[in-house]
Design an enzyme around this catalytic site. Structure first.
Site: not given
Ligand code: ADE
Length: 350
Positions: A55, A135, A153
């Protein structure tokens, strides 16, 4: 008398979310992207360390590129203890070329805190760590611990903007809609289903509406022009920065300085001076004086974009008694790799 029994198509109705949730989760069960941080153990749990690292990477890096760095980082630092025990420079080296280096510095700082006090298992606990905002705390707590927290997001914003035909959704609007729709039984899957829908179907320019599991509920599709949602955000202006760098040595062995500041702090690079004023004269002289160098020879110019900045670097080779060091051992920014490549040495990160 107001209508107390609104239509089941009204987006605030329980019927609306009751139809939407199984439609999206069934689609996700069939089409979820296989990504390395989504692996589960025998008990169906994800490793919170791997979720956290992914993340942080995905805050400002696309999934395809983030994947490469994720494999590299978790191979080198398989758990939070290994990350905490590593020198910051080794973490920056593993992050080299990925940009937004404050993420790597905060990752290391947070790992040290967790190695001392333990890993949090709630939204609030994660939010207290450096580099973790609302987030990221929502993503980690829902994906790794099943806490009912909705992420917000770019993908989620676009999907919800279209679903409700809201052309200029602000943060509060998106968070309120995301909170209201969240499937509290499967919050992590729900969050990732919205992300995957946004990445694969509800794409920015040409959404693939015929393949969308939410098409029958989508107000933007009904409007006839789903790609018009959301309206493009105004971009903040890009600052143009001109600088001069000095290469003392060659592409493999050169005199390097450690950078300070928010942007590239902790990384190493060629000695650099910013060009001030209209003509920008003086920057090369300042460098030559500071490094007791002479005989400058222009190698060329390189440009790179970084966080609202467009940097152009004029690179000179020069002679000096200052010692060179092995460039490959230090973490360098992509701008510095580009500068070194002017001498013909290629780099995998360009
Ligand atoms: N973008 C941010 N977190 C994500 C996730 N867990 N899977 C795919 N895209 C992402």
């Amino acid at each position: 008398m107001p209508d107390l029994n609104p239509s089941p198509d009204w987006p605030g109705s329980a019927d609306f979310s009751g139809r939407l949730r199984p439609a999206l989760l069934n689609w996700f069960d069939a089409h979820a992207r296989e990504l390395p941080w989504r692996l589960v153990d025998g008990g169906g749990q994800r490793d919170p360390y791997r979720v956290w690292v992914s993340e942080i990477l995905l805050q400002q890096t696309q999934v395809a590129r983030g994947r490469v760095y994720f494999e590299h980082l978790t191979e080198q630092f398989p758990d939070v203890r290994a990350l905490a025990a590593a020198p910051l420079e080794a973490v920056l080296k593993a992050w080299e070329g990925c940009g937004y280096y404050a993420r790597a510095r905060n990752l290391h700082k947070a790992a040290k805190i967790m190695a001392a006090t333990g890993m949090p298992d709630t939204y609030a606990g994660w939010l207290a760590l450096p580099g973790v905002g609302p987030y990221t705390a929502a993503a980690i707590s829902s994906l790794a611990y099943g806490e009912a927290r909705a992420v917000n997001d770019g993908n989620v914003r676009r999907v919800l903007s279209r679903l409700f035909a809201e052309v200029q959704p602000d943060e509060r609007w998106v968070q309120a809609r995301a909170d209201a729709l969240l499937d509290s039984q499967r919050p992590g899957d729900w969050n990732e289903a919205l992300m995957d829908l946004g990445a694969m179907i509800c794409t920015p320019r040409t959404p693939h509406c015929p393949a969308c599991p939410l098409a029958s509920s989508c107000a933007a599709l009904k409007s006839g022009d789903p790609a018009a949602y959301p309206a493009a955000k105004k971009r903040s202006p890009v600052k143009v920065v001109q600088a001069v760098a000095l290469l003392i040595g060659d592409a493999q062995t050169a005199y390097l300085e450690q950078r300070v500041g928010a942007l590239l702090g902790g990384l190493y690079g060629l000695p650099t001076e910013i060009k001030e004023g209209q003509a920008g004269e003086g920057a090369l002289d300042r460098l030559l004086t500071r490094l007791e160098a002479h005989s400058p020879r222009l190698l060329g110019s390189v440009s790179h974009s970084m966080t609202h900045r467009q940097i152009t670097l004029e690179v000179y080779a020069a002679e000096s008694a200052l010692p060179g060091e092995a460039v490959g051992k230090r973490p360098l920014s992509r701008l510095d790799h580009k500068a070194l490549a002017l001498l013909g040495g290629q780099d995998r990160l360009l």
